[in-house]
Write a protein that holds these residues in place. Sequence first.
Motif, mmCIF file in Angstrom:
data_model
loop_
_atom_site.group_PDB
_atom_site.id
_atom_site.type_symbol
_atom_site.label_atom_id
_atom_site.label_comp_id
_atom_site.label_asym_id
_atom_site.label_seq_id
_atom_site.Cartn_x
_atom_site.Cartn_y
_atom_site.Cartn_z
ATOM 1 N N LEU A 127 0.840 -1.201 0.000
ATOM 2 C CA LEU A 127 0.000 0.000 0.000
ATOM 3 C C LEU A 127 0.874 1.251 0.000
ATOM 4 C CD1 LEU A 127 -2.658 -1.116 2.637
ATOM 5 C CD2 LEU A 127 -2.944 -1.019 0.155
ATOM 6 N N TYR A 155 -5.713 2.540 -2.442
ATOM 7 C CA TYR A 155 -4.500 1.768 -2.199
ATOM 8 C C TYR A 155 -3.615 2.410 -1.134
ATOM 9 C CZ TYR A 155 -5.437 -0.967 -6.403
ATOM 10 O OH TYR A 155 -5.996 -1.799 -7.328
ATOM 11 N N VAL A 180 -7.236 2.720 3.712
ATOM 12 C CA VAL A 180 -7.542 1.348 4.141
ATOM 13 C C VAL A 180 -7.709 1.301 5.655
ATOM 14 C CG1 VAL A 180 -6.679 -1.021 4.253
ATOM 15 C CG2 VAL A 180 -6.445 0.292 2.136
ATOM 16 N N ARG A 199 -1.849 -5.694 0.288
ATOM 17 C CA ARG A 199 -3.103 -6.277 -0.201
ATOM 18 C C ARG A 199 -2.837 -7.601 -0.874
ATOM 19 N NH1 ARG A 199 -6.470 -4.967 -4.275
ATOM 20 N NH2 ARG A 199 -4.621 -4.588 -5.476
ATOM 21 N N GLY A 247 -8.369 -8.777 -2.425
ATOM 22 C CA GLY A 247 -8.788 -7.611 -1.659
ATOM 23 C C GLY A 247 -8.729 -7.777 -0.159
ATOM 24 N N TYR A 303 -6.339 -7.857 3.383
ATOM 25 C CA TYR A 303 -5.257 -6.960 3.766
ATOM 26 C C TYR A 303 -4.226 -7.616 4.666
ATOM 27 C CZ TYR A 303 -8.036 -3.422 1.592
ATOM 28 O OH TYR A 303 -8.730 -2.703 0.660
#
Length: 145
Positions: free
Chosen positions: A66, A77, A82, A99, A103, A105
């Motif tokens: 990210l 992103y 996030v 990521r 999708g 994390y």
Amino acid sequence: MAIRWKPYLLDEAHPIEVSRLEPVEQAWGVRLPETYKQLVCRYQGMAPEPCVFNVGGAEDVFNDLLTITPIAGRESYSVGRVHEVLAQHLHPGIFPFGRTPSGEYLCFDFRNTPDTPGVVLVTGELSILPIANSFQEFLEGLHDG
């Protein structure tokens, strides 16, 4: 195995100064691992190779790192965006850094070890699955699929 970083969000590297991480650390009330800081400053938004990691008896893929600085049109992103979304649903102490293709994390888990956070996977169902005891251990565990 040495990790190579290849373009993902942009066609080339988008390096930043380490000082750009200070507001993130202050906002989150944590001290990010030095290895992570070095990597994200050079490779934010890029994809590692090898990229496969083990989690819960299965394998998954570390798709991309990210960004610290949001990229126009790709704000989703960024660690800030996030974290903003995940913080509404998770216990304090979980902070995103990467990521997967589906999708999910990759996150630092500061809940039990504030000085050396573990690495966990936050699934689409918001389950928290342990991956490694440290960011360095996580990196050393990356392998080809």
